[in-house]
Write a protein that holds these residues in place. Structure first.
Motif, PDB file in Angstrom:
ATOM      1  N   HIS A 131      10.280  -0.153 -56.784  1.00 26.95           N
ATOM      2  CA  HIS A 131      10.749  -0.456 -55.427  1.00 26.95           C
ATOM      3  C   HIS A 131      11.483  -1.795 -55.373  1.00 26.95           C
ATOM      4  O   HIS A 131      12.529  -1.912 -54.735  1.00 26.95           O
ATOM      5  N   TYR A 132      10.917  -2.795 -56.041  1.00 21.29           N
ATOM      6  CA  TYR A 132      11.497  -4.138 -55.996  1.00 21.29           C
ATOM      7  C   TYR A 132      12.258  -4.484 -57.285  1.00 21.29           C
ATOM      8  O   TYR A 132      12.396  -5.660 -57.622  1.00 21.29           O
ATOM      9  N   ALA A 133      12.769  -3.477 -57.994  1.00 28.64           N
ATOM     10  CA  ALA A 133      13.455  -3.691 -59.282  1.00 28.64           C
ATOM     11  C   ALA A 133      14.579  -4.722 -59.180  1.00 28.64           C
ATOM     12  O   ALA A 133      14.801  -5.503 -60.119  1.00 28.64           O
ATOM     13  N   GLU A 134      15.287  -4.766 -58.046  1.00 28.95           N
ATOM     14  CA  GLU A 134      16.407  -5.716 -57.897  1.00 28.95           C
ATOM     15  C   GLU A 134      15.935  -7.173 -57.981  1.00 28.95           C
ATOM     16  O   GLU A 134      16.745  -8.079 -58.178  1.00 28.95           O
ATOM     17  N   HIS A 135      14.624  -7.394 -57.794  1.00 28.31           N
ATOM     18  CA  HIS A 135      14.099  -8.761 -57.800  1.00 28.31           C
ATOM     19  C   HIS A 135      13.344  -9.101 -59.093  1.00 28.31           C
ATOM     20  O   HIS A 135      12.669 -10.130 -59.161  1.00 28.31           O
TER      21      HIS A 135
ATOM     22  N   PRO B  84      11.667 -15.591 -59.432  1.00 23.71           N
ATOM     23  CA  PRO B  84      10.372 -16.252 -59.702  1.00 23.71           C
ATOM     24  C   PRO B  84       9.208 -15.666 -58.890  1.00 23.71           C
ATOM     25  O   PRO B  84       8.062 -15.767 -59.305  1.00 23.71           O
ATOM     26  N   PHE B  85       9.524 -15.042 -57.754  1.00 27.94           N
ATOM     27  CA  PHE B  85       8.449 -14.532 -56.897  1.00 27.94           C
ATOM     28  C   PHE B  85       8.085 -13.078 -57.182  1.00 27.94           C
ATOM     29  O   PHE B  85       7.238 -12.503 -56.500  1.00 27.94           O
ATOM     30  N   PHE B  86       8.709 -12.473 -58.239  1.00 22.16           N
ATOM     31  CA  PHE B  86       8.518 -11.029 -58.484  1.00 22.16           C
ATOM     32  C   PHE B  86       7.038 -10.657 -58.703  1.00 22.16           C
ATOM     33  O   PHE B  86       6.532  -9.704 -58.105  1.00 22.16           O
TER      34      PHE B  86
ATOM     35  N   GLU C 109       4.300 -12.198 -57.839  1.00 22.59           N
ATOM     36  CA  GLU C 109       3.551 -12.386 -56.588  1.00 22.59           C
ATOM     37  C   GLU C 109       3.847 -11.247 -55.597  1.00 22.59           C
ATOM     38  O   GLU C 109       2.961 -10.760 -54.896  1.00 22.59           O
ATOM     39  N   LEU C 110       5.110 -10.841 -55.568  1.00 21.58           N
ATOM     40  CA  LEU C 110       5.541  -9.781 -54.650  1.00 21.58           C
ATOM     41  C   LEU C 110       4.871  -8.450 -55.006  1.00 21.58           C
ATOM     42  O   LEU C 110       4.353  -7.748 -54.125  1.00 21.58           O
ATOM     43  N   VAL C 111       4.854  -8.126 -56.299  1.00 25.83           N
ATOM     44  CA  VAL C 111       4.218  -6.873 -56.756  1.00 25.83           C
ATOM     45  C   VAL C 111       2.715  -6.938 -56.493  1.00 25.83           C
ATOM     46  O   VAL C 111       2.104  -5.973 -56.018  1.00 25.83           O
TER      47      VAL C 111
ATOM     48  N   SER D  37      17.532  -0.381 -37.999  1.00 24.27           N
ATOM     49  CA  SER D  37      16.139  -0.759 -38.241  1.00 24.27           C
ATOM     50  C   SER D  37      16.063  -2.116 -38.941  1.00 24.27           C
ATOM     51  O   SER D  37      15.171  -2.910 -38.659  1.00 24.27           O
ATOM     52  N   ARG D  38      17.035  -2.426 -39.805  1.00 25.11           N
ATOM     53  CA  ARG D  38      17.066  -3.774 -40.405  1.00 25.11           C
ATOM     54  C   ARG D  38      17.241  -4.834 -39.305  1.00 25.11           C
ATOM     55  O   ARG D  38      16.645  -5.906 -39.366  1.00 25.11           O
ATOM     56  N   ALA D  39      18.079  -4.528 -38.327  1.00 20.00           N
ATOM     57  CA  ALA D  39      18.267  -5.474 -37.214  1.00 20.00           C
ATOM     58  C   ALA D  39      16.968  -5.638 -36.426  1.00 20.00           C
ATOM     59  O   ALA D  39      16.629  -6.746 -35.991  1.00 20.00           O
TER      60      ALA D  39
ATOM     61  N   ILE E 157      10.899  -7.820 -35.311  1.00 14.40           N
ATOM     62  CA  ILE E 157       9.501  -7.674 -35.754  1.00 14.40           C
ATOM     63  C   ILE E 157       9.035  -8.938 -36.468  1.00 14.40           C
ATOM     64  O   ILE E 157       7.981  -9.495 -36.162  1.00 14.40           O
ATOM     65  N   ARG E 158       9.830  -9.412 -37.420  1.00 15.54           N
ATOM     66  CA  ARG E 158       9.409 -10.621 -38.145  1.00 15.54           C
ATOM     67  C   ARG E 158       9.425 -11.837 -37.222  1.00 15.54           C
ATOM     68  O   ARG E 158       8.592 -12.729 -37.337  1.00 15.54           O
ATOM     69  N   GLY E 159      10.361 -11.863 -36.289  1.00 17.69           N
ATOM     70  CA  GLY E 159      10.412 -12.963 -35.320  1.00 17.69           C
ATOM     71  C   GLY E 159       9.191 -12.972 -34.412  1.00 17.69           C
ATOM     72  O   GLY E 159       8.718 -14.024 -33.992  1.00 17.69           O
TER      73      GLY E 159
ATOM     74  N   ASN F 125       4.496 -12.922 -46.228  1.00 16.91           N
ATOM     75  CA  ASN F 125       3.750 -12.001 -45.354  1.00 16.91           C
ATOM     76  C   ASN F 125       4.665 -11.609 -44.197  1.00 16.91           C
ATOM     77  O   ASN F 125       4.434 -12.007 -43.048  1.00 16.91           O
ATOM     78  N   ASN F 126       5.709 -10.847 -44.527  1.00 12.89           N
ATOM     79  CA  ASN F 126       6.691 -10.566 -43.467  1.00 12.89           C
ATOM     80  C   ASN F 126       6.632  -9.133 -42.933  1.00 12.89           C
ATOM     81  O   ASN F 126       7.616  -8.594 -42.452  1.00 12.89           O
ATOM     82  N   ILE F 127       5.436  -8.545 -43.022  1.00 13.80           N
ATOM     83  CA  ILE F 127       5.027  -7.382 -42.197  1.00 13.80           C
ATOM     84  C   ILE F 127       5.595  -6.020 -42.579  1.00 13.80           C
ATOM     85  O   ILE F 127       4.881  -5.034 -42.593  1.00 13.80           O
ATOM     86  N   ILE F 128       6.899  -5.958 -42.804  1.00 11.80           N
ATOM     87  CA  ILE F 128       7.505  -4.624 -42.942  1.00 11.80           C
ATOM     88  C   ILE F 128       8.727  -4.685 -43.847  1.00 11.80           C
ATOM     89  O   ILE F 128       9.429  -5.711 -43.894  1.00 11.80           O
ATOM     90  N   HIS F 129       8.943  -3.606 -44.549  1.00  9.05           N
ATOM     91  CA  HIS F 129      10.138  -3.439 -45.387  1.00  9.05           C
ATOM     92  C   HIS F 129      11.058  -2.393 -44.763  1.00  9.05           C
ATOM     93  O   HIS F 129      10.577  -1.411 -44.198  1.00  9.05           O
ATOM     94  N   GLY F 130      12.364  -2.592 -44.923  1.00  7.48           N
ATOM     95  CA  GLY F 130      13.334  -1.573 -44.537  1.00  7.48           C
ATOM     96  C   GLY F 130      14.439  -1.480 -45.574  1.00  7.48           C
ATOM     97  O   GLY F 130      14.921  -2.514 -46.056  1.00  7.48           O
TER      98      GLY F 130
HETATM   99  P1  RTP Z   1      12.215  -6.195 -47.925  1.00  8.11           P
HETATM  100  O1  RTP Z   1      12.980  -5.760 -49.149  1.00  8.11           O
HETATM  101  O2  RTP Z   1      10.737  -6.416 -48.201  1.00  8.11           O
HETATM  102  O3  RTP Z   1      12.488  -5.334 -46.750  1.00  8.11           O
HETATM  103  O4  RTP Z   1      12.729  -7.639 -47.472  1.00  8.11           O
HETATM  104  P2  RTP Z   1      14.241  -8.130 -47.372  1.00  8.11           P
HETATM  105  O5  RTP Z   1      15.178  -7.032 -47.748  1.00  8.11           O
HETATM  106  O6  RTP Z   1      14.400  -8.763 -46.046  1.00  8.11           O
HETATM  107  O7  RTP Z   1      14.250  -9.259 -48.458  1.00  8.11           O
HETATM  108  P3  RTP Z   1      14.522  -9.165 -50.027  1.00  8.11           P
HETATM  109  O8  RTP Z   1      15.533 -10.185 -50.368  1.00  8.11           O
HETATM  110  O9  RTP Z   1      14.762  -7.750 -50.447  1.00  8.11           O
HETATM  111  O10 RTP Z   1      13.139  -9.649 -50.619  1.00  8.11           O
HETATM  112  C1  RTP Z   1      12.065  -8.765 -50.797  1.00  8.11           C
HETATM  113  C2  RTP Z   1      10.772  -9.432 -50.423  1.00  8.11           C
HETATM  114  O11 RTP Z   1      10.478 -10.432 -51.384  1.00  8.11           O
HETATM  115  C3  RTP Z   1       9.795 -11.500 -50.757  1.00  8.11           C
HETATM  116  N1  RTP Z   1      10.532 -12.717 -50.980  1.00  8.11           N
HETATM  117  N2  RTP Z   1       9.966 -13.845 -51.293  1.00  8.11           N
HETATM  118  N3  RTP Z   1       9.511 -16.541 -52.010  1.00  8.11           N
HETATM  119  C4  RTP Z   1      10.742 -16.126 -51.737  1.00  8.11           C
HETATM  120  O12 RTP Z   1      11.699 -16.870 -51.772  1.00  8.11           O
HETATM  121  C5  RTP Z   1      10.947 -14.740 -51.410  1.00  8.11           C
HETATM  122  N4  RTP Z   1      12.113 -14.177 -51.166  1.00  8.11           N
HETATM  123  C6  RTP Z   1      11.851 -12.894 -50.895  1.00  8.11           C
HETATM  124  C7  RTP Z   1       9.701 -11.191 -49.284  1.00  8.11           C
HETATM  125  O13 RTP Z   1       8.434 -10.617 -49.019  1.00  8.11           O
HETATM  126  C8  RTP Z   1      10.811 -10.166 -49.085  1.00  8.11           C
HETATM  127  O14 RTP Z   1      10.527  -9.341 -47.986  1.00  8.11           O
END
Ligand code: RTP
Ligand code: MG
Length: 147
Positions: A48-52, A56-58, A60-62, A84-86, A101-103, A111-116
């Protein structure tokens, strides 16, 4: 019609926000065509988060996204990906406008609640990572033409 993958993250589930968040997307006029409460595997999280992967936070994120149940959903509607992103708002709650939602619900990026999903390609890939085709339902809603 366009589809997107939305996922209430473990923090949103723990805080009891599932109902309120689902309500927002229903109120907007989108159609829920699949959902499940699940604990995602490390493999699903890494895909899901392969792009990241190199960030450095990968790790922790997983760790976070697999730490408890998430509420995975597929929603359908015109421009549902961008709209939905908006509704979700900026990644960092410091930048997320009130009314999003995040606001409204988040304080920290971690801890930003939801992914889109962020594009049609991501949506297709993410839906396939979490749902089997038979778990998605197509059904008519007579009021759809009023949205
Ligand atoms: P998501 O994929 O979860 O919907 O969030 P997003 O598109 O708004 O943000 P994205 O850049 O795809 O980042 C994915 C998730 O990684 C965490 N993150 N941490 N510590 C940091 O600098 C950092 N940057 C991103 C967040 O939980 C983000 O939602
Ligand atoms: Mg993202």
């Amino acid at each position: 019609m366009e589809k997107t993958f939305l996922m209430i993250k473990p923090d949103g589930v723990q805080r009891g926000l599932i109902g309120r968040l689902v309500q927002r997307f229903e109120d907007k006029g989108f159609q829920l065509i699949g959902s499940k409460l699940m604990v995602i595997t490390k493999e699903q999280a890494e895909t899901h988060y392969a792009e990241h992967k190199e960030k450095p936070f990968f790790g922790e994120l997983v760790q976070f996204i697999t730490s408890g149940p998430v509420f995975a959903m597929v929603w359908q509607g015109d421009n549902v990906i961008a709209l939905s992103r908006a509704m979700i708002g900026k990644t960092n709650p410091l930048d997320a406008a009130p009314g999003t939602i995040r606001g409204d619900y988040a304080v920290h990026t971690g801890n930003n609640i939801i992914h889109g999903s962020d594009s049609p390609e991501s949506a297709e890939r993410e839906i396939a990572n979490f749902f089997k085709p038979e778990e998605l339902l197509a059904y008519d809603r007579p009021l759809q033409s009023w949205i």
